[in-house]
Design a protein around this motif. Structure first.
Motif, PDB file in Angstrom:
ATOM      1  N   ILE A   1       0.851  -1.188   0.000  1.00  0.00           N
ATOM      2  CA  ILE A   1       0.000   0.000   0.000  1.00  0.00           C
ATOM      3  C   ILE A   1       0.884   1.233   0.000  1.00  0.00           C
ATOM      4  O   ILE A   1       2.008   1.208   0.504  1.00  0.00           O
ATOM      5  N   GLU A   2       0.355   2.300  -0.558  1.00  0.00           N
ATOM      6  CA  GLU A   2       1.076   3.567  -0.588  1.00  0.00           C
ATOM      7  C   GLU A   2       0.743   4.355   0.675  1.00  0.00           C
ATOM      8  O   GLU A   2      -0.409   4.412   1.091  1.00  0.00           O
ATOM      9  N   ALA A   3       1.750   4.940   1.283  1.00  0.00           N
ATOM     10  CA  ALA A   3       1.559   5.756   2.486  1.00  0.00           C
ATOM     11  C   ALA A   3       2.411   7.008   2.373  1.00  0.00           C
ATOM     12  O   ALA A   3       3.492   6.990   1.799  1.00  0.00           O
ATOM     13  N   VAL A   4       1.896   8.091   2.951  1.00  0.00           N
ATOM     14  CA  VAL A   4       2.620   9.365   2.981  1.00  0.00           C
ATOM     15  C   VAL A   4       3.036   9.635   4.415  1.00  0.00           C
ATOM     16  O   VAL A   4       2.242   9.447   5.343  1.00  0.00           O
ATOM     17  N   VAL A   5       4.265  10.075   4.609  1.00  0.00           N
ATOM     18  CA  VAL A   5       4.734  10.447   5.938  1.00  0.00           C
ATOM     19  C   VAL A   5       4.089  11.781   6.289  1.00  0.00           C
ATOM     20  O   VAL A   5       4.437  12.820   5.725  1.00  0.00           O
TER      21      VAL A   5
ATOM     22  N   THR B   1      -2.533   6.618   4.705  1.00  0.00           N
ATOM     23  CA  THR B   1      -2.810   5.893   3.472  1.00  0.00           C
ATOM     24  C   THR B   1      -4.029   6.498   2.814  1.00  0.00           C
ATOM     25  O   THR B   1      -4.850   7.141   3.465  1.00  0.00           O
ATOM     26  N   SER B   2      -4.171   6.291   1.538  1.00  0.00           N
ATOM     27  CA  SER B   2      -5.322   6.853   0.833  1.00  0.00           C
ATOM     28  C   SER B   2      -6.624   6.228   1.300  1.00  0.00           C
ATOM     29  O   SER B   2      -7.675   6.855   1.222  1.00  0.00           O
ATOM     30  N   SER B   3      -6.574   5.012   1.828  1.00  0.00           N
ATOM     31  CA  SER B   3      -7.795   4.356   2.282  1.00  0.00           C
ATOM     32  C   SER B   3      -8.199   4.779   3.690  1.00  0.00           C
ATOM     33  O   SER B   3      -9.322   4.541   4.105  1.00  0.00           O
ATOM     34  N   ASN B   4      -7.291   5.413   4.432  1.00  0.00           N
ATOM     35  CA  ASN B   4      -7.605   5.774   5.814  1.00  0.00           C
ATOM     36  C   ASN B   4      -6.922   7.090   6.161  1.00  0.00           C
ATOM     37  O   ASN B   4      -6.031   7.129   6.999  1.00  0.00           O
ATOM     38  N   ILE B   5      -7.344   8.158   5.535  1.00  0.00           N
ATOM     39  CA  ILE B   5      -6.672   9.455   5.655  1.00  0.00           C
ATOM     40  C   ILE B   5      -6.842  10.089   7.031  1.00  0.00           C
ATOM     41  O   ILE B   5      -6.044  10.903   7.451  1.00  0.00           O
TER      42      ILE B   5
END
Length: 74
Positions: free
Chosen positions: A3-7, A19-23
């Motif tokens: 999955i893609e995640a942003v710090v 994550t885009s699924s749980n902003i």
């Protein structure tokens, strides 16, 4: 699975990853598990792998503990 995640932010020895699924709720991760050069705003790929041997070991430990508790209680 990856999955893609942003710090989102780094707070001491922890990083909050979004994550885009749980902003709204972040994944809290120890900074020492991330690449050394990571900074806020960086995009990471996070992967999950099943460890069948560790799962079986944990199940056996839990069963042994439950058995011990049941024996002590009656």
């Amino acid at each position: 699975m990856k999955i893609e995640a942003v710090v989102d932010r780094i707070e001491g020895d922890k990083a909050v990853l979004l994550t885009s699924s749980n902003i709204r709720d972040g994944i809290i991760c120890p900074v020492n598990l991330l690449p050394r050069e990571v900074k806020e705003g960086d995009v990471l790929w996070v992967s999950f792998e099943l460890d069948p041997a560790a799962t079986e070991c944990a199940r056996q430990e839990a069963a042994a503990l439950l058995k011990e508790l049941m024996e002590k209680s009656g």
